[in-house]
Design a protein around this motif. Structure first.
Motif, PDB file in Angstrom:
ATOM      1  N   GLU A  22      -1.687   5.587  -2.336  1.00 57.46           N
ATOM      2  CA  GLU A  22      -2.606   4.332  -2.845  1.00 57.46           C
ATOM      3  C   GLU A  22      -2.368   3.437  -4.225  1.00 57.46           C
ATOM      4  O   GLU A  22      -2.649   2.285  -4.268  1.00 57.46           O
ATOM      5  CB  GLU A  22      -4.554   4.581  -2.418  1.00 57.46           C
ATOM      6  CG  GLU A  22      -4.470   4.801  -1.226  1.00 57.46           C
ATOM      7  CD  GLU A  22      -5.837   5.056  -0.673  1.00 57.46           C
ATOM      8  OE1 GLU A  22      -6.971   4.299  -1.247  1.00 57.46           O
ATOM      9  OE2 GLU A  22      -6.253   6.235  -0.020  1.00 57.46           O
ATOM     10  N   TYR A  23      -1.872   4.417  -5.105  1.00 59.43           N
ATOM     11  CA  TYR A  23      -2.110   3.837  -6.288  1.00 59.43           C
ATOM     12  C   TYR A  23      -0.494   3.214  -6.606  1.00 59.43           C
ATOM     13  O   TYR A  23      -0.436   1.860  -7.109  1.00 59.43           O
ATOM     14  CB  TYR A  23      -1.534   4.948  -7.399  1.00 59.43           C
ATOM     15  CG  TYR A  23      -1.631   4.358  -8.910  1.00 59.43           C
ATOM     16  CD1 TYR A  23      -2.350   3.942  -9.722  1.00 59.43           C
ATOM     17  CD2 TYR A  23      -0.469   4.581  -9.128  1.00 59.43           C
ATOM     18  CE1 TYR A  23      -2.240   3.314 -10.891  1.00 59.43           C
ATOM     19  CE2 TYR A  23      -0.066   3.943 -10.517  1.00 59.43           C
ATOM     20  CZ  TYR A  23      -0.926   3.417 -11.316  1.00 59.43           C
ATOM     21  OH  TYR A  23      -0.687   3.271 -12.640  1.00 59.43           O
ATOM     22  N   PHE A  24       0.196   3.735  -5.704  1.00 60.55           N
ATOM     23  CA  PHE A  24       2.312   3.150  -5.899  1.00 60.55           C
ATOM     24  C   PHE A  24       1.737   1.686  -4.962  1.00 60.55           C
ATOM     25  O   PHE A  24       2.520   0.768  -4.748  1.00 60.55           O
ATOM     26  CB  PHE A  24       2.643   3.725  -5.406  1.00 60.55           C
ATOM     27  CG  PHE A  24       3.232   5.376  -6.787  1.00 60.55           C
ATOM     28  CD1 PHE A  24       3.905   4.513  -8.083  1.00 60.55           C
ATOM     29  CD2 PHE A  24       2.909   6.483  -6.677  1.00 60.55           C
ATOM     30  CE1 PHE A  24       4.298   5.191  -8.766  1.00 60.55           C
ATOM     31  CE2 PHE A  24       2.667   7.116  -7.563  1.00 60.55           C
ATOM     32  CZ  PHE A  24       3.620   6.359  -9.136  1.00 60.55           C
ATOM     33  N   ASP A  25       0.818   1.882  -3.745  1.00 61.15           N
ATOM     34  CA  ASP A  25       1.067   0.665  -2.769  1.00 61.15           C
ATOM     35  C   ASP A  25       0.243  -0.184  -3.945  1.00 61.15           C
ATOM     36  O   ASP A  25      -0.119  -1.773  -2.888  1.00 61.15           O
ATOM     37  CB  ASP A  25      -0.131   0.871  -1.810  1.00 61.15           C
ATOM     38  CG  ASP A  25       1.313   1.971  -0.575  1.00 61.15           C
ATOM     39  OD1 ASP A  25       1.895   2.170  -0.799  1.00 61.15           O
ATOM     40  OD2 ASP A  25       0.049   2.818   0.083  1.00 61.15           O
ATOM     41  N   GLY A  26      -0.270  -0.321  -4.476  1.00 60.07           N
ATOM     42  CA  GLY A  26      -0.913  -1.060  -5.918  1.00 60.07           C
ATOM     43  C   GLY A  26      -2.245  -1.508  -5.871  1.00 60.07           C
ATOM     44  O   GLY A  26      -3.143  -2.247  -6.974  1.00 60.07           O
ATOM     45  N   ASN A  27      -3.548  -0.251  -6.120  1.00 58.93           N
ATOM     46  CA  ASN A  27      -4.655  -0.440  -6.228  1.00 58.93           C
ATOM     47  C   ASN A  27      -4.840   0.399  -7.372  1.00 58.93           C
ATOM     48  O   ASN A  27      -3.703   1.692  -8.203  1.00 58.93           O
ATOM     49  CB  ASN A  27      -5.159   0.665  -4.697  1.00 58.93           C
ATOM     50  CG  ASN A  27      -5.271   0.129  -3.957  1.00 58.93           C
ATOM     51  OD1 ASN A  27      -6.009  -0.517  -3.506  1.00 58.93           O
ATOM     52  ND2 ASN A  27      -4.173   1.165  -2.600  1.00 58.93           N
ATOM     53  N   GLY A  28      -5.400   0.666  -8.369  1.00 59.48           N
ATOM     54  CA  GLY A  28      -5.601   0.832  -9.954  1.00 59.48           C
ATOM     55  C   GLY A  28      -6.632   1.714  -9.578  1.00 59.48           C
ATOM     56  O   GLY A  28      -6.690   2.447  -8.680  1.00 59.48           O
ATOM     57  N   ALA A  29      -5.985   2.462 -10.657  1.00 58.01           N
ATOM     58  CA  ALA A  29      -6.851   4.387 -10.971  1.00 58.01           C
ATOM     59  C   ALA A  29      -8.625   4.084 -10.912  1.00 58.01           C
ATOM     60  O   ALA A  29      -9.255   4.653 -10.222  1.00 58.01           O
ATOM     61  CB  ALA A  29      -6.621   5.027 -12.801  1.00 58.01           C
ATOM     62  N   GLU A  30      -8.476   2.798 -11.544  1.00 54.62           N
ATOM     63  CA  GLU A  30      -9.999   2.640 -11.716  1.00 54.62           C
ATOM     64  C   GLU A  30     -10.769   2.336 -10.287  1.00 54.62           C
ATOM     65  O   GLU A  30     -12.082   3.246  -9.733  1.00 54.62           O
ATOM     66  CB  GLU A  30     -10.468   1.293 -12.377  1.00 54.62           C
ATOM     67  CG  GLU A  30     -10.419   2.313 -14.341  1.00 54.62           C
ATOM     68  CD  GLU A  30      -8.811   1.457 -14.508  1.00 54.62           C
ATOM     69  OE1 GLU A  30      -8.389   1.047 -13.654  1.00 54.62           O
ATOM     70  OE2 GLU A  30      -8.539   2.072 -15.255  1.00 54.62           O
ATOM     71  N   SER A  31     -10.141   1.834  -9.407  1.00 54.00           N
ATOM     72  CA  SER A  31     -10.685   1.752  -7.968  1.00 54.00           C
ATOM     73  C   SER A  31     -10.389   2.224  -7.139  1.00 54.00           C
ATOM     74  O   SER A  31     -11.608   3.185  -6.439  1.00 54.00           O
ATOM     75  CB  SER A  31     -10.063   0.154  -7.098  1.00 54.00           C
ATOM     76  OG  SER A  31      -8.838   0.537  -7.240  1.00 54.00           O
ATOM     77  N   LEU A  32      -9.444   3.621  -7.151  1.00 50.14           N
ATOM     78  CA  LEU A  32      -9.273   4.282  -6.749  1.00 50.14           C
ATOM     79  C   LEU A  32     -10.099   5.969  -6.699  1.00 50.14           C
ATOM     80  O   LEU A  32     -10.617   6.029  -5.661  1.00 50.14           O
ATOM     81  CB  LEU A  32      -8.571   5.367  -6.527  1.00 50.14           C
ATOM     82  CG  LEU A  32      -6.795   4.446  -6.221  1.00 50.14           C
ATOM     83  CD1 LEU A  32      -6.108   5.198  -6.323  1.00 50.14           C
ATOM     84  CD2 LEU A  32      -6.788   4.515  -4.698  1.00 50.14           C
ATOM     85  N   GLY A  33     -10.833   5.944  -8.186  1.00 47.81           N
ATOM     86  CA  GLY A  33     -11.822   6.514  -8.698  1.00 47.81           C
ATOM     87  C   GLY A  33     -13.011   6.310  -8.068  1.00 47.81           C
ATOM     88  O   GLY A  33     -13.869   7.335  -7.868  1.00 47.81           O
ATOM     89  N   HIS A  34     -13.538   5.154  -8.019  1.00 48.56           N
ATOM     90  CA  HIS A  34     -14.744   5.413  -7.593  1.00 48.56           C
ATOM     91  C   HIS A  34     -14.854   5.566  -6.189  1.00 48.56           C
ATOM     92  O   HIS A  34     -15.697   6.034  -5.315  1.00 48.56           O
ATOM     93  CB  HIS A  34     -15.105   3.177  -7.357  1.00 48.56           C
ATOM     94  CG  HIS A  34     -16.639   2.452  -7.356  1.00 48.56           C
ATOM     95  ND1 HIS A  34     -16.794   1.907  -6.225  1.00 48.56           N
ATOM     96  CD2 HIS A  34     -17.720   2.787  -8.447  1.00 48.56           C
ATOM     97  CE1 HIS A  34     -18.121   1.975  -5.797  1.00 48.56           C
ATOM     98  NE2 HIS A  34     -18.279   2.588  -7.305  1.00 48.56           N
ATOM     99  N   LYS A  35     -13.876   5.090  -5.518  1.00 49.25           N
ATOM    100  CA  LYS A  35     -13.369   4.982  -3.681  1.00 49.25           C
ATOM    101  C   LYS A  35     -13.933   6.851  -3.566  1.00 49.25           C
ATOM    102  O   LYS A  35     -14.255   7.312  -2.492  1.00 49.25           O
ATOM    103  CB  LYS A  35     -12.078   5.052  -3.439  1.00 49.25           C
ATOM    104  CG  LYS A  35     -11.784   4.843  -1.714  1.00 49.25           C
ATOM    105  CD  LYS A  35     -10.510   4.076  -1.728  1.00 49.25           C
ATOM    106  CE  LYS A  35      -9.919   4.283  -0.233  1.00 49.25           C
ATOM    107  NZ  LYS A  35      -9.425   3.197   0.233  1.00 49.25           N
TER     108      LYS A  35
END
Length: 73
Positions: A22-35
């Motif tokens: 998901e990170y390499f698909d363009g999501n940021g670490a902050e948004s993934l951390g929250h998710k």
């Protein structure tokens, strides 16, 4: 810094791979951390380890994934 007796949460390889995908698909670490309720710093550590080659099996999978993705465009 870790405290004496502190327990660390362990994540499966499959879970880490999902986050990294998901990170390499363009999501940021902050948004993934929250998710996923993970510290963005933990995610950035996984990314840095991947870039340094500390986990070559994941790195090879993502290199193949990125090459396949580029070929489809």
């Amino acid at each position: 810094m870790a405290s004496k007796g502190q327990k660390f949460k362990k994540y499966s390889s499959e879970f880490k791979e999902q986050i990294l995908k998901e990170y390499f698909d363009g999501n940021g670490a902050e948004s993934l951390g929250h998710k996923y309720s993970i510290s963005p710093g933990t995610i950035r550590n996984w990314i840095n380890k991947l870039k340094k080659g500390d986990n070559l099996s994941i790195l090879k999978k993502y290199q193949a994934f990125l090459q396949a993705r580029r070929g489809k465009k």
